[in-house]
Design an enzyme around this catalytic site. Structure first.
Site, PDB file in Angstrom:
ATOM      1  NE  ARG A  62     -27.668 -12.677 -99.383  1.00 47.64           N
ATOM      2  CZ  ARG A  62     -28.729 -13.382 -98.949  1.00 47.64           C
ATOM      3  NH1 ARG A  62     -29.315 -13.092 -97.799  1.00 47.64           N
ATOM      4  NH2 ARG A  62     -29.205 -14.353 -99.663  1.00 47.64           N
ATOM      5  CE  LYS A 113     -34.479 -20.198 -99.414  1.00 49.29           C
ATOM      6  NZ  LYS A 113     -34.961 -20.811 -98.173  1.00 49.29           N
ATOM      7  CD  GLU A 137     -39.950 -19.199 -96.339  1.00 53.65           C
ATOM      8  OE1 GLU A 137     -39.238 -18.193 -96.447  1.00 53.65           O
ATOM      9  OE2 GLU A 137     -41.146 -19.241 -96.682  1.00 53.65           O
TER      10      GLU A 137
HETATM   11  P1  ATP Z   1     -32.517 -16.646-100.220  1.00 49.04           P
HETATM   12  O1  ATP Z   1     -31.973 -15.255-100.224  1.00 49.04           O
HETATM   13  O2  ATP Z   1     -31.705 -17.597-101.036  1.00 49.04           O
HETATM   14  O3  ATP Z   1     -33.957 -16.731-100.501  1.00 49.04           O
HETATM   15  P2  ATP Z   1     -33.137 -16.857 -97.478  1.00 49.04           P
HETATM   16  O4  ATP Z   1     -32.427 -16.004 -96.539  1.00 49.04           O
HETATM   17  O5  ATP Z   1     -34.505 -16.452 -97.814  1.00 49.04           O
HETATM   18  O6  ATP Z   1     -32.257 -17.128 -98.744  1.00 49.04           O
HETATM   19  P3  ATP Z   1     -33.561 -18.919 -95.576  1.00 49.04           P
HETATM   20  O7  ATP Z   1     -34.050 -20.283 -95.774  1.00 49.04           O
HETATM   21  O8  ATP Z   1     -34.387 -17.966 -94.810  1.00 49.04           O
HETATM   22  O9  ATP Z   1     -33.225 -18.345 -97.004  1.00 49.04           O
HETATM   23  O10 ATP Z   1     -32.092 -18.944 -94.980  1.00 49.04           O
HETATM   24  C1  ATP Z   1     -31.728 -19.690 -93.850  1.00 49.04           C
HETATM   25  C2  ATP Z   1     -30.539 -19.042 -93.224  1.00 49.04           C
HETATM   26  O11 ATP Z   1     -29.456 -18.986 -94.141  1.00 49.04           O
HETATM   27  C3  ATP Z   1     -30.840 -17.624 -92.793  1.00 49.04           C
HETATM   28  O12 ATP Z   1     -30.316 -17.439 -91.497  1.00 49.04           O
HETATM   29  C4  ATP Z   1     -30.129 -16.790 -93.802  1.00 49.04           C
HETATM   30  O13 ATP Z   1     -29.725 -15.569 -93.273  1.00 49.04           O
HETATM   31  C5  ATP Z   1     -28.950 -17.673 -94.197  1.00 49.04           C
HETATM   32  N1  ATP Z   1     -28.501 -17.368 -95.548  1.00 49.04           N
HETATM   33  C6  ATP Z   1     -29.239 -17.346 -96.676  1.00 49.04           C
HETATM   34  N2  ATP Z   1     -28.501 -16.966 -97.727  1.00 49.04           N
HETATM   35  C7  ATP Z   1     -27.247 -16.741 -97.254  1.00 49.04           C
HETATM   36  C8  ATP Z   1     -26.013 -16.307 -97.856  1.00 49.04           C
HETATM   37  N3  ATP Z   1     -25.926 -16.045 -99.148  1.00 49.04           N
HETATM   38  N4  ATP Z   1     -24.934 -16.193 -97.044  1.00 49.04           N
HETATM   39  C9  ATP Z   1     -25.009 -16.465 -95.735  1.00 49.04           C
HETATM   40  N5  ATP Z   1     -26.129 -16.864 -95.115  1.00 49.04           N
HETATM   41  C10 ATP Z   1     -27.242 -17.001 -95.856  1.00 49.04           C
HETATM   42 MG    MG Z   2     -35.137 -15.900 -95.301  1.00 45.37          MG
END
Ligand code: ATP
Ligand code: MG
Length: 572
Positions: free
Chosen positions: A265, A275, A39
């Site tokens: 994760r 984020k 995102e």
């Molecule tokens: P955040 O928790 O930092 O806000 P998010 O999941 O909201 O991260 P996205 O932009 O939706 O951020 O993430 C893109 C992809 O990266 C998704 O498939 C998410 O599952 C993966 N992702 C995010 N954080 C991690 C992590 N710590 N380890 C592994 N994969 C991750």
């Molecule tokens: Mg997300």
């Protein structure tokens, strides 16, 4: 849980790769197609690197393809700056989506059409319930929810209202479109989830064309289906969303049938990988920006001089599992050191200079000595360094009254100056306050290059720079941004920031070859660690960032707390 699901086995496989392999062998899928779906509401961090390496890695290994898809369904938080940064960071990490750059917003029209399809099928309805009441009606984990008063609206009325939502007739939050599934489901995600909300906000790609936007749950699986994604890999918190993911796929005329798989994760001690937190750090000015070298963002790590291959190596070693855990930051630093030890050129830099004058070295004389660029790589050759009567050494390489285990310079003691000569300290000159400001030494001309013809040994080799041609520099030392392994665990995470996470040294002196050090490419400052030029660096105003120290001081701390000691490179 079965062991095969928790570990990367010796063949470098993990449960997801095993699934992909089995699906290809059984013919369930003809080829593997994955996606990385960020995102664009912030910069990518090291946790995302895990997802990127997994998705792009699987596509490479199994001869498939991986899409980069922006999950841009919430214009309130999304910005072009983030879109650009994400593309730059994925490329930097070493991956290429070729023509497969997609956006959930490319599918807004299709997704809208499918929402009408659900309405006509009696599987979605427009709900006017105020948000607070809707939350109450959702029930709890232990109590079922209650049906909305609008749940049985006739399809025609739903269609009319939904079209008017799209046309902009209603203010934000006035109504939503919900799937009609089961308010009593033990899975909260199936209690009539919201598909569309009204949001009068301009979108980076679609401008003001839309004022209703799909939710993540509604957009994600359908976007996967449109793109022909075979294996939709996401983190564990989406496990409970999988029944909903499947419900949409089963109830909509989508062109393919993707499947979702979840993995744990990446979490790392002393780091915040969210984020939301990273955005706060930037917005509240706790760091200089998204690329502050203390940030766990890919932009910050790049600025700090971490090579992308070290990130890939760390992520590979950390494995893919189904149970959440916290990786040790020392493991990340190990990957960085291991790579840089092989690749980084060696240079000499004195961070806290102390003048050293060689009394028996002729005034005005200089000579050029060859210095080895990389002992791990003979092809890297040598470079000339200037030796002269006045040099600078590291202040903490001298002690007037050395304790037993201090082998470096002290009054009367002889040491080697790297690539140069043996020198012996004759006198320490002090200023009025008693601080040592200069060392008077003598050298042995027969030890040129660093060996004594009579075979006598010294116990230390020091790095140095020549007063005449050293360049002054600022060196920024970074420590962990947070002072505790689990920042935020008992209260506001901002209270856990380490006030000493950055130390700026000015008046450092570096050898002239460092004037050309490319920004972001780490070199080893001999005996100190790995450093790289910062984008702030200018000719005449050099600035370096410490990427990582040479030895694992962290393991030492742990050892003193009773953990295992891992020592990599010693300084003496
Ligand atoms: P955040 O928790 O930092 O806000 P998010 O999941 O909201 O991260 P996205 O932009 O939706 O951020 O993430 C893109 C992809 O990266 C998704 O498939 C998410 O599952 C993966 N992702 C995010 N954080 C991690 C992590 N710590 N380890 C592994 N994969 C991750
Ligand atoms: Mg997300």
């Amino acid at each position: 849980m079965d062991a095969a699901e928790t570990e990367t086995n010796s063949a470098g496989r993990d449960f997801i790769r095993d699934i992909v392999k089995a699906d290809l062998e059984s013919g369930r899928v003809a080829g593997v197609v994955t996606r990385f779906p960020p995102e664009p509401n912030g910069y990518l961090h090291i946790g995302h690197a895990k997802s990127i390496c997994l998705n792009f890695g699987i596509a490479e290994e199994f001869g498939g393809r991986c899409h980069l898809r922006f999950d841009d369904t919430n214009p309130a938080k999304e910005e072009q700056e983030y879109i650009d940064a994400i593309e730059r960071d994925v490329r930097w990490l070493g991956f290429d989506w070729s023509e497969h750059l997609h956006h959930a917003s490319d599918y807004f029209e299709l997704l809208y059409g499918w929402a009408e399809y659900l309405i006509r099928a009696g599987k979605a309805y427009v709900d006017d319930t105020p948000p607070a009441q809707m939350r109450e009606q959702r029930g709890t984990l232990t109590e079922p929810g209650h049906n909305s008063a609008w749940r049985d609206r006739p399809a025609e009325e739903n269609l009319d209202l939904f079209r008017r939502m799209r046309a902009g007739e209603f203010p934000n939050g006035a109504r939503v479109l919900r799937a009609k599934i089961d308010m009593a489901s033990p899975n909260m995600n199936l209690r009539d989830p919201v598909l569309y909300r009204i949001l009068h906000a301009a979108h980076p790609r679609t401008g003001t064309r839309w004022c209703i936007y799909p939710t993540y749950d509604y957009a994600h699986g359908q976007s996967d289906a449109i793109e022909g994604i075979t294996h939709s890999l996401c983190t564990l918190e989406f496990e409970d969303h999988r029944p909903l993911y499947d419900w949409f796929i089963e109830n909509l005329p989508v062109p393919s049938r993707p499947r979702q798989y979840e993995f744990a994760r990446l979490n790392i001690g002393y780091m915040a990988l969210s984020k939301r937190v990273l955005t706060r750090l930037v917005q509240e000015g706790k760091v200089s920006g998204w690329d502050d070298p203390r940030m766990p963002t890919l932009a910050g790590l790049r600025r700090r001089g971490v090579p992308p291959a070290a990130l890939r190596d760390f992520v590979r070693r950390s494995g893919i599992s189904k149970s959440n855990s916290v990786a040790d930051i020392a493991a990340f630093e190990f990957s960085i050191r291991e790579l840089l030890n092989k690749a980084a050129p060696r240079r000499m830099a004195v961070l806290r200079p102390l003048r050293l004058v060689i009394e028996n070295y002729p005034e005005g004389q200089t000579e050029t000595l060859p210095a080895v660029n990389n002992p791990e790589d003979a092809a890297a050759g040598t470079r000339p360094v200037t030796f002269a009567r006045e040099l600078f050494i590291e202040r903490d390489d001298f002690m007037e009254n050395p304790p037993k285990k201090f082998f470096r310079l002290a009054p009367g003691r002889e040491v080697r100056l790297r690539y140069g000569y043996f020198v012996t300290c004759r006198e320490a000159v002090k200023d009025g306050s008693g601080e040592v400001v200069e060392l008077r030494c003598t050298y042995d001309p027969a030890t040129r290059g660093g060996d004594a013809p009579d075979g006598r040994k010294v116990q230390a080799t020091l790095h140095w720079v020549a007063a005449a041609d050293a360049l002054s520099a600022e060196v920024r030392l970074y420590n962990r941004l947070f002072a505790r392994p689990d920042p935020g665990a008992d209260g506001d995470i901002m209270a856990d920031l380490d006030p000493n996470s950055m130390e700026v040294l000015t008046g450092c002196l570096v050898e002239p070859a460092l004037a050309q050090a490319p920004v972001g490419e780490a070199v080893q400052f001999e005996r100190q660690g790995y450093f790289c030029a910062d984008p702030d660096s200018r000719p005449g105003r050099l600035v370096f960032n410490r990427c990582v120290g040479l030895r694992d001081t962290w393991a030492k701390v742990q050892a003193s707390e009773g953990g295992a000691r891992v020592r990599t490179t010693a300084r003496d």
